[in-house]
Design a protein around this motif. Structure first.
Motif, PDB file in Angstrom:
ATOM      1  N   HIS A  95     110.829  78.198 -38.116  1.00  0.00           N
ATOM      2  CA  HIS A  95     111.122  79.625 -38.320  1.00  0.00           C
ATOM      3  C   HIS A  95     112.610  79.861 -38.092  1.00  0.00           C
ATOM      4  O   HIS A  95     113.087  79.853 -36.964  1.00  0.00           O
ATOM      5  N   ARG A  96     113.319  80.096 -39.192  1.00  0.00           N
ATOM      6  CA  ARG A  96     114.762  80.269 -39.113  1.00  0.00           C
ATOM      7  C   ARG A  96     115.192  81.730 -39.214  1.00  0.00           C
ATOM      8  O   ARG A  96     116.163  82.140 -38.596  1.00  0.00           O
ATOM      9  N   SER A  97     114.455  82.519 -40.016  1.00  0.00           N
ATOM     10  CA  SER A  97     114.941  83.849 -40.360  1.00  0.00           C
ATOM     11  C   SER A  97     113.790  84.679 -40.923  1.00  0.00           C
ATOM     12  O   SER A  97     112.745  84.143 -41.313  1.00  0.00           O
ATOM     13  N   PHE A 186     114.571  80.715 -34.740  1.00  0.00           N
ATOM     14  CA  PHE A 186     115.539  79.819 -34.113  1.00  0.00           C
ATOM     15  C   PHE A 186     116.897  80.498 -33.961  1.00  0.00           C
ATOM     16  O   PHE A 186     117.387  81.153 -34.884  1.00  0.00           O
ATOM     17  N   THR A 187     117.487  80.347 -32.795  1.00  0.00           N
ATOM     18  CA  THR A 187     118.897  80.666 -32.573  1.00  0.00           C
ATOM     19  C   THR A 187     119.463  79.612 -31.633  1.00  0.00           C
ATOM     20  O   THR A 187     118.716  79.023 -30.831  1.00  0.00           O
ATOM     21  N   ALA A 192     119.384  76.496 -26.510  1.00  0.00           N
ATOM     22  CA  ALA A 192     120.066  76.133 -25.260  1.00  0.00           C
ATOM     23  C   ALA A 192     119.216  76.500 -24.049  1.00  0.00           C
ATOM     24  O   ALA A 192     119.160  75.767 -23.061  1.00  0.00           O
ATOM     25  N   ALA A 193     118.536  77.646 -24.132  1.00  0.00           N
ATOM     26  CA  ALA A 193     117.704  78.087 -23.008  1.00  0.00           C
ATOM     27  C   ALA A 193     116.533  77.146 -22.774  1.00  0.00           C
ATOM     28  O   ALA A 193     116.054  77.010 -21.641  1.00  0.00           O
ATOM     29  N   GLN A 194     116.077  76.473 -23.833  1.00  0.00           N
ATOM     30  CA  GLN A 194     114.985  75.518 -23.683  1.00  0.00           C
ATOM     31  C   GLN A 194     115.455  74.171 -23.144  1.00  0.00           C
ATOM     32  O   GLN A 194     114.637  73.321 -22.798  1.00  0.00           O
ATOM     33  N   GLY A 195     116.751  73.968 -23.103  1.00  0.00           N
ATOM     34  CA  GLY A 195     117.263  72.702 -22.602  1.00  0.00           C
ATOM     35  C   GLY A 195     117.237  71.570 -23.598  1.00  0.00           C
ATOM     36  O   GLY A 195     117.165  70.396 -23.231  1.00  0.00           O
ATOM     37  N   GLY A 196     117.301  71.904 -24.880  1.00  0.00           N
ATOM     38  CA  GLY A 196     117.386  70.857 -25.903  1.00  0.00           C
ATOM     39  C   GLY A 196     116.020  70.323 -26.290  1.00  0.00           C
ATOM     40  O   GLY A 196     115.000  70.982 -26.161  1.00  0.00           O
ATOM     41  N   GLY A 197     115.995  69.074 -26.757  1.00  0.00           N
ATOM     42  CA  GLY A 197     114.771  68.442 -27.252  1.00  0.00           C
ATOM     43  C   GLY A 197     114.857  68.165 -28.737  1.00  0.00           C
ATOM     44  O   GLY A 197     114.438  67.112 -29.200  1.00  0.00           O
TER      45      GLY A 197
END
Length: 299
Positions: A95-97, A186-187, A192-197
């Motif tokens: 989900h981008r937009s 997605f933003t 960043a808040a999820q810590g990557g992956g």
């Protein structure tokens, strides 16, 4: 094409035509849904079950034609060859937009059954569209916050109950159950808040998707794993009709329902939960790799 019009005129004109299209098809949907409720005879209900999606597909077809009229956006689509308009699918996508929704509708319209999205409960109050989504049996989810769940733990089961009710309806008619597995657009800040992956994705949320397998996995014809990519990082609907999106890429991978997923209980079966999370993470790793390759090719 109406590209000779400047963007300040073209975008409002597209919005007006969209509203007119909705003003025409919306009341047809609502009246048909009310007649379905008022005339509960099985032959009539089956007729309305065919009529309601047909009206929605006509609405989507006009919107898609307007996209072609107002833009030169190239749609590079792969993987539609074996799809069935009378099948039952679970559709999973990144989900981008907000542009994702008209893109998915354009790509899949009349190739598979009408996409049914899981929507936030508040969207039922959107003028005309909220009633249209209700008429088409879109599931509305309440999505309690963590603070609300802490005060009222019983709220945790409401969305699962709504999912169960929707899936029981979709067992009876051809349907495509649509799920944006990341749960939100997605933003970079959310990533960043999820810590990557993942480089180009948010982490997938397993519970709702697993529940669809448990409730109707035995009648699904397959899983459609969809990867969406735009040449703009965060495209908007205004970008689309202002012709600022040059290329949309859509990759569709049809997968079978994995053995043992149909009828499984994600909450109670620990082994299934592990298997399902591993399967979903594998899908997301392949999707992330594809998005990375597309980004590299685009330069």
């Amino acid at each position: 094409m109406l590209l000779y019009l400047p963007a300040p005129l073209r975008v409002p004109l597209a919005a007006v035509l969209f509203l007119l299209n909705t003003a025409f098809h919306g009341p047809l949907l609502i009246v048909a849904a009310l007649l379905k409720l008022a005339l509960p005879l099985p032959p009539l209900r089956r007729g309305f079950d065919r009529l309601l999606p047909a009206i929605a597909e006509s609405w989507i077809g006009v919107n898609s034609a307007m996209t072609d009229l107002f833009t030169r956006t190239r749609f590079l689509v792969e993987g539609l060859e074996s799809l069935r308009a009378d099948g039952r699918y679970l559709v999973l996508a990144n989900h981008r937009s907000w542009v994702d929704i008209p893109v998915l509708q354009k790509v899949f319209n009349r190739r598979i059954p009408l996409l049914r999205f899981f929507l936030k409960r508040q969207l039922i109050w959107v003028p005309v569209l909220g009633l249209c989504w209700w008429a088409l049996d879109f599931p509305f989810m309440r999505r309690a916050t963590k603070s609300q769940l802490a005060k009222r733990p019983e709220l945790a089961g409401r969305d699962m109950a709504a999912t169960r009710k929707a899936c029981q309806k979709f067992r009876q008619v051809p349907a495509s159950v649509m799920n944006f597995v990341e749960g939100t657009r997605f933003t970079p800040a959310k990533q960043a808040a999820q810590g990557g992956g993942y480089q180009h994705l948010l982490r997938p949320r397993a519970g709702g998707v697993a529940f669809v397998f448990g409730a109707m996995g035995d009648v699904l014809d397959g899983v459609l794993d969809v990867t969406l990519h735009y040449d703009r990082k965060q495209p908007s609907l205004a970008d689309l009709f202002a012709n600022r999106i040059r290329t949309v890429r859509v990759y569709v991978r049809e997968l079978p329902v994995p053995e043992g997923f149909a009828g499984a209980d994600y909450e109670a079966d620990r082994e299934f939960r592990k298997r399902f999370q591993a399967w979903l993470n594998e899908l997301w790793e392949a999707k992330d790799a594809r998005l990375f390759a597309w980004e590299q090719a685009a330069g």
